[in-house]
Design a protein around this motif. Structure first.
Motif, PDB file in Angstrom:
ATOM      1  N   THR A   5       0.840  -1.204   0.000  1.00 25.71           N
ATOM      2  CA  THR A   5       0.000   0.000   0.000  1.00 25.71           C
ATOM      3  C   THR A   5       0.869   1.246   0.000  1.00 25.71           C
ATOM      4  OG1 THR A   5      -1.776  -1.136   1.183  1.00 25.71           O
ATOM      5  CG2 THR A   5      -1.799   1.259   1.251  1.00 25.71           C
ATOM      6  N   LEU A   6       0.488   2.225  -0.813  1.00 28.46           N
ATOM      7  CA  LEU A   6       1.204   3.499  -0.930  1.00 28.46           C
ATOM      8  C   LEU A   6       0.216   4.643  -0.783  1.00 28.46           C
ATOM      9  CD1 LEU A   6       3.957   4.945  -1.911  1.00 28.46           C
ATOM     10  CD2 LEU A   6       2.807   5.060  -4.127  1.00 28.46           C
ATOM     11  N   GLY A   7       0.629   5.720  -0.104  1.00 31.81           N
ATOM     12  CA  GLY A   7      -0.192   6.930  -0.041  1.00 31.81           C
ATOM     13  C   GLY A   7      -0.830   7.151   1.310  1.00 31.81           C
ATOM     14  N   THR A   8      -1.246   8.406   1.546  1.00 32.61           N
ATOM     15  CA  THR A   8      -1.881   8.789   2.801  1.00 32.61           C
ATOM     16  C   THR A   8      -3.348   9.131   2.604  1.00 32.61           C
ATOM     17  OG1 THR A   8       0.230   9.652   3.633  1.00 32.61           O
ATOM     18  CG2 THR A   8      -1.770  10.389   4.752  1.00 32.61           C
ATOM     19  N   ILE A   9      -3.634  10.045   1.670  1.00 29.24           N
ATOM     20  CA  ILE A   9      -5.023  10.355   1.327  1.00 29.24           C
ATOM     21  C   ILE A   9      -5.434   9.575   0.087  1.00 29.24           C
ATOM     22  CG2 ILE A   9      -6.599  12.159   0.518  1.00 29.24           C
ATOM     23  CD1 ILE A   9      -5.217  14.124   2.308  1.00 29.24           C
ATOM     24  N   GLY A  22      -5.020 -13.254 -11.843  1.00 26.59           N
ATOM     25  CA  GLY A  22      -5.068 -11.875 -12.319  1.00 26.59           C
ATOM     26  C   GLY A  22      -4.238 -10.943 -11.464  1.00 26.59           C
ATOM     27  N   ILE A  23      -4.203  -9.692 -11.907  1.00 25.71           N
ATOM     28  CA  ILE A  23      -3.474  -8.616 -11.242  1.00 25.71           C
ATOM     29  C   ILE A  23      -4.456  -7.466 -11.056  1.00 25.71           C
ATOM     30  CG2 ILE A  23      -1.686  -6.871 -11.576  1.00 25.71           C
ATOM     31  CD1 ILE A  23      -0.312  -9.379 -11.084  1.00 25.71           C
ATOM     32  N   GLY A  24      -4.331  -6.722  -9.972  1.00 27.06           N
ATOM     33  CA  GLY A  24      -5.254  -5.613  -9.796  1.00 27.06           C
ATOM     34  C   GLY A  24      -4.809  -4.598  -8.768  1.00 27.06           C
ATOM     35  N   VAL A  25      -5.700  -3.651  -8.500  1.00 26.53           N
ATOM     36  CA  VAL A  25      -5.388  -2.550  -7.596  1.00 26.53           C
ATOM     37  C   VAL A  25      -6.670  -1.979  -7.020  1.00 26.53           C
ATOM     38  CG1 VAL A  25      -5.441  -0.817  -9.455  1.00 26.53           C
ATOM     39  CG2 VAL A  25      -4.089  -0.373  -7.396  1.00 26.53           C
ATOM     40  N   VAL A  26      -6.589  -1.458  -5.807  1.00 26.12           N
ATOM     41  CA  VAL A  26      -7.677  -0.711  -5.188  1.00 26.12           C
ATOM     42  C   VAL A  26      -7.171   0.696  -4.905  1.00 26.12           C
ATOM     43  CG1 VAL A  26      -9.258  -0.523  -3.232  1.00 26.12           C
ATOM     44  CG2 VAL A  26      -8.691  -2.775  -4.147  1.00 26.12           C
ATOM     45  N   VAL A  27      -7.881   1.700  -5.402  1.00 23.71           N
ATOM     46  CA  VAL A  27      -7.524   3.100  -5.196  1.00 23.71           C
ATOM     47  C   VAL A  27      -8.572   3.727  -4.287  1.00 23.71           C
ATOM     48  CG1 VAL A  27      -7.079   5.322  -6.295  1.00 23.71           C
ATOM     49  CG2 VAL A  27      -6.476   3.196  -7.484  1.00 23.71           C
ATOM     50  N   ASP A  28      -8.164   4.177  -3.119  1.00 16.85           N
ATOM     51  CA  ASP A  28      -9.083   4.809  -2.176  1.00 16.85           C
ATOM     52  C   ASP A  28      -8.673   6.264  -1.978  1.00 16.85           C
ATOM     53  OD1 ASP A  28     -11.202   5.030  -0.487  1.00 16.85           O
ATOM     54  OD2 ASP A  28     -10.383   3.772   1.108  1.00 16.85           O
ATOM     55  N   GLU A 225       8.755  13.877   5.387  1.00 21.57           N
ATOM     56  CA  GLU A 225       7.773  13.767   4.300  1.00 21.57           C
ATOM     57  C   GLU A 225       8.085  14.730   3.155  1.00 21.57           C
ATOM     58  OE1 GLU A 225       5.634  11.368   4.133  1.00 21.57           O
ATOM     59  OE2 GLU A 225       6.184  10.633   6.105  1.00 21.57           O
ATOM     60  N   LYS A 226       9.358  14.921   2.891  1.00 19.85           N
ATOM     61  CA  LYS A 226       9.781  15.760   1.775  1.00 19.85           C
ATOM     62  C   LYS A 226       9.192  15.224   0.459  1.00 19.85           C
ATOM     63  CE  LYS A 226      14.257  17.626   3.311  1.00 19.85           C
ATOM     64  NZ  LYS A 226      14.105  17.524   4.754  1.00 19.85           N
ATOM     65  N   TYR A 227       8.881  16.134  -0.443  1.00 18.49           N
ATOM     66  CA  TYR A 227       8.350  15.732  -1.751  1.00 18.49           C
ATOM     67  C   TYR A 227       9.346  14.859  -2.488  1.00 18.49           C
ATOM     68  CZ  TYR A 227       6.258  16.456  -6.438  1.00 18.49           C
ATOM     69  OH  TYR A 227       5.688  16.290  -7.679  1.00 18.49           O
ATOM     70  N   ASP A 348      -1.183  12.650  -4.209  1.00 11.33           N
ATOM     71  CA  ASP A 348      -1.378  12.421  -2.773  1.00 11.33           C
ATOM     72  C   ASP A 348      -0.872  13.611  -1.961  1.00 11.33           C
ATOM     73  OD1 ASP A 348      -2.115  10.854  -0.493  1.00 11.33           O
ATOM     74  OD2 ASP A 348      -0.011  10.353  -0.200  1.00 11.33           O
ATOM     75  N   LEU A 349       0.331  14.093  -2.270  1.00  9.97           N
ATOM     76  CA  LEU A 349       0.897  15.217  -1.523  1.00  9.97           C
ATOM     77  C   LEU A 349       0.147  16.514  -1.802  1.00  9.97           C
ATOM     78  CD1 LEU A 349       4.737  14.540  -1.691  1.00  9.97           C
ATOM     79  CD2 LEU A 349       3.130  14.042   0.136  1.00  9.97           C
TER      80      LEU A 349
END
Length: 374
Positions: A5-9, A22-28, A225-227, A348-349
């Protein structure tokens, strides 16, 4: 397994194996109301799918994406967006000879040491096929950024010793050659070099450069949390990436302060600008309003048909020749993956930055200024 999992928001979780169903992803966390169709996602997946030229694996996968949730009547609903791509051309038998053998340059040994088990069919979760989920999610992030006037564009900067000349840069050229290289002359030399290495059963590395344009100043945070640190983590999480740079990167170490500093000036509209961009668009971990320029160095594909020395799971020394369908170079198909990871990190940032200042929160909610209450 942690680490998927990657990301905060804008949170992304990938799933699946190279030779699984299969391969997949969930984007929240994607805002509601963003126009989105399967065609938007497919356009990006088509850039990374196999079988596009003699420089990619011959595995024949259509990589057709299906949106399972989170979109209604052509727009995102604000709920998790789930996407799947079914595997249709697995040949697990091609990997039977490595069931008990560790492939040099692969994650076979380290995965086995960590889990006491590994999926030897194409590398399982360590396979480059895992990037399908990243690209699908990145297509959403890129569309979100585009709605804000921000673009993300990656291309092949170098293949082996052959590098695109900035003076010959043609953004349309990378769609006319098989290496996604924006310099026709360099692309021709690189193709000849690749053909020679392939005739020797060898592989080649290269560099992908990515430019993020239109990003305002103020995105990212100081300290952890630098860009640029977040971009580095995202890009280095791509399999086969062994190096990362922002702006002048390692060349900055050969420079002096008077050369490396970017002087500030005022433009015609009264806004602050920089005369140069050695910093690559990021100062103190925060975007400065200039183009963000990053580069990722990819190692040569570790699967080669030459005889290599290795050991078995039983700790016996042996030799191995890798069979199956493998890319002689990863870089052309990795261009869109770098683009996706840069877009996901930036989006995300950007969403996180919305809460950085009280006046902007007040402006968003229409709240009277704090000073009126004192």
């Amino acid at each position: 397994m942690a680490g998927s999992t990657l990301g905060t928001i804008l949170k992304v979780t990938t799933w699946g194996e190279s030779h699984g169903k299969g391969i997949g992803v969930v984007v929240d966390g994607c805002p509601a109301g963003l126009p989105l169709t399967e065609e938007d996602i497919q356009a990006c997946l088509d850039r990374r799918k196999p079988g596009q030229s003699r420089f990619t694996t011959k595995r024949q996968e259509a990589d057709r994406v299906e949106i399972l949730s989170g979109v209604f009547e052509g727009k995102t609903t604000g709920t998790p967006i789930s996407m799947a791509v079914m595997n249709t051309d697995q040949r697990s038998r091609d990997y039977g000879n490595i069931m008990e053998v560790y492939r040099p340059g692969h994650a076979d040994y380290t995965f086995d040491e960590k889990y006491g088990f590994r999926d030897y069919r194409g590398g399982g979760r360590s396979s480059g096929r895992e990037t399908i989920g990243r690209v699908a999610a990145g297509a959403i992030a890129a569309k979100l950024l585009k709605s804000l006037g921000i673009t993300v564009c990656a291309y092949t900067k170098a293949v082996g010793p052959y590098e695109a000349d900035p003076a010959q840069f043609d953004p349309e050229e990378m769609y006319r050659n098989r290496l996604y290289m924006p310099d026709a002359g360099a692309a021709a030399l690189a193709e000849a070099y690749l053909d020679r290495m392939m005739s020797e059963c060898n592989s080649v590395g290269g560099v992908v450069e990515c430019v993020i344009d239109g990003l305002p100043a103020g995105v990212g945070d100081p300290v952890f949390e630098k860009y640029d640190a977040s971009l580095a983590k995202a890009i280095l999480s791509i399999g086969a990436v062994k190096g990362f740079e922002i702006g002048d990167g390692f060349q900055a170490a050969k420079s002096v302060g008077s050369e490396n500093n970017d002087a500030f000036r005022m433009d015609e509209s009264g806004k602050i600008k920089k005369e140069t961009n050695h910093a690559g668009g990021i100062l103190g971990g925060i975007s400065d309003g200039s183009r963000v320029v990053l580069r990722a160095a990819f190692k040569p594909t570790p699967s080669i048909a030459q005889q290599q020395k290795t050991v078995t799971r039983g700790m016996e020394e042996t030799d191995i020749e890798i069979k199956g369908r493998h890319d002689p170079i990863i870089v052309p198909r990795a261009v869109v993956v770098v683009e996706a990871m840069a877009a996901l990190t930036t989006a995300d940032l950007l969403l996180l930055s919305m809460t950085s200042r009280l006046d902007r929160i007040q402006g968003f909610f229409g709240t009277p200024n704090y000073e009126t209450y004192n």
